[in-house]
Design an enzyme around this catalytic site. Structure first.
Site, PDB file in Angstrom:
ATOM      1  N   GLU A 116     100.035  43.484  66.302  1.00 15.77           N
ATOM      2  CA  GLU A 116     100.917  44.660  66.256  1.00 15.77           C
ATOM      3  C   GLU A 116     102.351  44.183  66.423  1.00 15.77           C
ATOM      4  O   GLU A 116     102.638  43.403  67.333  1.00 15.77           O
ATOM      5  CB  GLU A 116     100.594  45.665  67.383  1.00 15.77           C
ATOM      6  CG  GLU A 116      99.292  46.419  67.195  1.00 15.77           C
ATOM      7  CD  GLU A 116      99.153  47.605  68.172  1.00 15.77           C
ATOM      8  OE1 GLU A 116     100.178  48.093  68.707  1.00 15.77           O
ATOM      9  OE2 GLU A 116      98.004  48.030  68.387  1.00 15.77           O
ATOM     10  N   GLU A 134      95.032  46.497  74.149  1.00 11.86           N
ATOM     11  CA  GLU A 134      96.064  46.732  75.153  1.00 11.86           C
ATOM     12  C   GLU A 134      95.581  47.258  76.503  1.00 11.86           C
ATOM     13  O   GLU A 134      95.922  48.371  76.910  1.00 11.86           O
ATOM     14  CB  GLU A 134      97.148  47.675  74.594  1.00 11.86           C
ATOM     15  CG  GLU A 134      97.868  47.075  73.401  1.00 11.86           C
ATOM     16  CD  GLU A 134      99.163  47.809  73.037  1.00 11.86           C
ATOM     17  OE1 GLU A 134      99.463  48.862  73.628  1.00 11.86           O
ATOM     18  OE2 GLU A 134      99.883  47.308  72.149  1.00 11.86           O
TER      19      GLU A 134
END
Ligand SMILES: *[C@@H]1O[C@H](CO)[C@@H](O)[C@H](O)[C@H]1NC(C)=O
Length: 395
Positions: free
Chosen positions: A309, A207
């Site tokens: 995720e 991320e």
């Protein structure tokens, strides 16, 4: 390289055996869970552990270790690593029809990368990483090692980076260099330590910022160099082409630009898509709109891609439609879980965030914890059931 990647994707589509030049798990679909909170603690989902370690007053591991002092912190964190995920957890994961774990890690697990005069992280984690990977291997689980907390922090004010940094300092050459060293080391470990035999991918950074324009060096510099440093280490170690690791980057849908832009060889490229519907623009927070979204949404683009995720948390967690106390909450969330697995299994598969959570806001919120969701009857005891279900018929 577009032709070769298409051929490669076609090869993956028709066979479940490892491709000829590199290996992916010989499974139909990746079905997995994150071991979130083991080596990088996120206080919001682990208030109990956070408090037990003595960190309640602090926002991140960095702040906590700085205040506890190195030795006391090492003792407390080692106890956490020793107890938060046990061999029984790993056995349970494998028993639920899951085949993969993703392990979020901080750069500080390679302790010589930490600036001892200005950075503060717990020490001694590697032994526990080795142990949990060995258990996973014995249980038949495949593993992704994820550089979740990057040197300098890839996002500001995010405890998942290990620190609560006021600015994201990762995007400069000397921090990249620390990350390359971490990746080389992890590559070496993976190929030379038998506990790591079922590691098939290393994720080069979790991320990064979602403003592609502010992180152009990541696409132009970090990704291609990370890939070539991993590759060079494998050459030096004499790793057979069929045993080489996949190198995972966030996909274009994440919002940091096209990770393939500066790659000259995509043979070992592998992509990670994080898809939290609650934060997805355009997904209206109603049960029906969420089903519609998950049943029709396309997570493709860069391939092969795993949705590494996702969760069952809605934007409106306590609204009447979404309250976990609603009388039909278990049956509705069960459908939405299945719809999401259908969506992600159109790609290479999925990895839920996370395996377990502690009480959030005083209650067990199984929307974030796979183990708790199974116990609540929301997720079935066979992870492959979702994609076989008919919940998306009519959408
Ligand atoms: C791999 O790691 C081992 C153990 O730390 C070390 O002795 C060896 O030199 C490393 N190999 C390379 C190619 O760096």
């Amino acid at each position: 390289m577009k032709t070769s990647i298409l051929q490669y994707a076609a090869l993956l589509a028709v066979t479940s055996l490892p491709a000829s030049r590199a290996w992916l798990p010989p499974v139909d679909k990746i079905r997995g869970v994150n071991l979130g909170g083991l080596f990088v603690i996120e206080p919001w989902m682990q208030a109990t552990s956070w408090s037990t370690i003595g960190c309640s007053a602090y926002k991140s591991e960095f702040d906590c270790v700085m205040n506890l002092g190195q030795e006391a912190a090492n003792t407390a964190f080692q106890k956490h690593w020793d107890t938060f995920i046990t061999q029984d957890d790993i056995t349970q994961i494998a028993g639920l029809g899951l085949n993969t774990i993703r392990i979020p890690l901080g750069y500080w697990i390679k302790e010589d990368l930490v600036y001892s005069d200005s950075e503060h992280f717990p020490q001694g984690g590697f032994t526990y990483l080795e142990r949990v990977c060995g258990w996973a291997k014995d249980a038949g689980l495949y593993i992704i090692l994820d550089l979740h907390g990057a040197p300098g922090a890839q996002q500001a004010d995010q405890p998942f980076t290990g620190q609560y940094a006021s600015t994201p300092g990762f995007y400069v050459d000397y921090q990249y260099e620390r990350a390359y060293k971490w990746l080389e080391w992890m590559t070496n470990v993976t190929h030379t330590n038998s506990n790591f035999d079922t590691v098939y991918a290393i994720e080069v950074v979790n991320e990064p910022l979602q403003t592609a324009s502010s992180v152009t060096t990541m696409i132009d510099t970090y990704y291609p160099i990370a890939m070539s440093r991993i590759n060079s280490m494998e050459e030096e170690l004499g790793v057979a082409t069929s045993k080489k690791l996949h190198v995972q980057m966030m996909n274009q849908k994440w919002g940091s630009g096209d990770p393939t832009k500066a790659l000259t060889d995509e043979t070992y490229a592998y992509y990670d898509d994080h898809h939290y519907v609650k934060w997805t623009p355009g997904a209206t927070a109603t049960r029906d709109a969420y089903m519609q979204h998950s049943c029709t949404n396309d997570r493709g683009g860069n391939t092969p891609v795993v949705v590494g995720e996702w969760s069952l948390s809605p934007a409106d967690e306590d609204g009447s439609e979404f309250s976990i106390d609603a009388s039909d909450a278990v049956s509705w969330y069960s459908k939405w879980w299945a719809a999401q697995t259908i969506s992600y299994e159109k790609q290479a598969g999925w990895i839920f965030w996370s395996w377990k959570v502690e009480k959030i806001g005083g209650r067990i919120d199984w929307r974030w914890g796979y183990q708790q969701a199974v116990a609540a009857g929301v997720i079935p005891s066979d992870a492959s059931e979702g994609a076989k279900s008919t919940v998306c018929d009519g959408y």
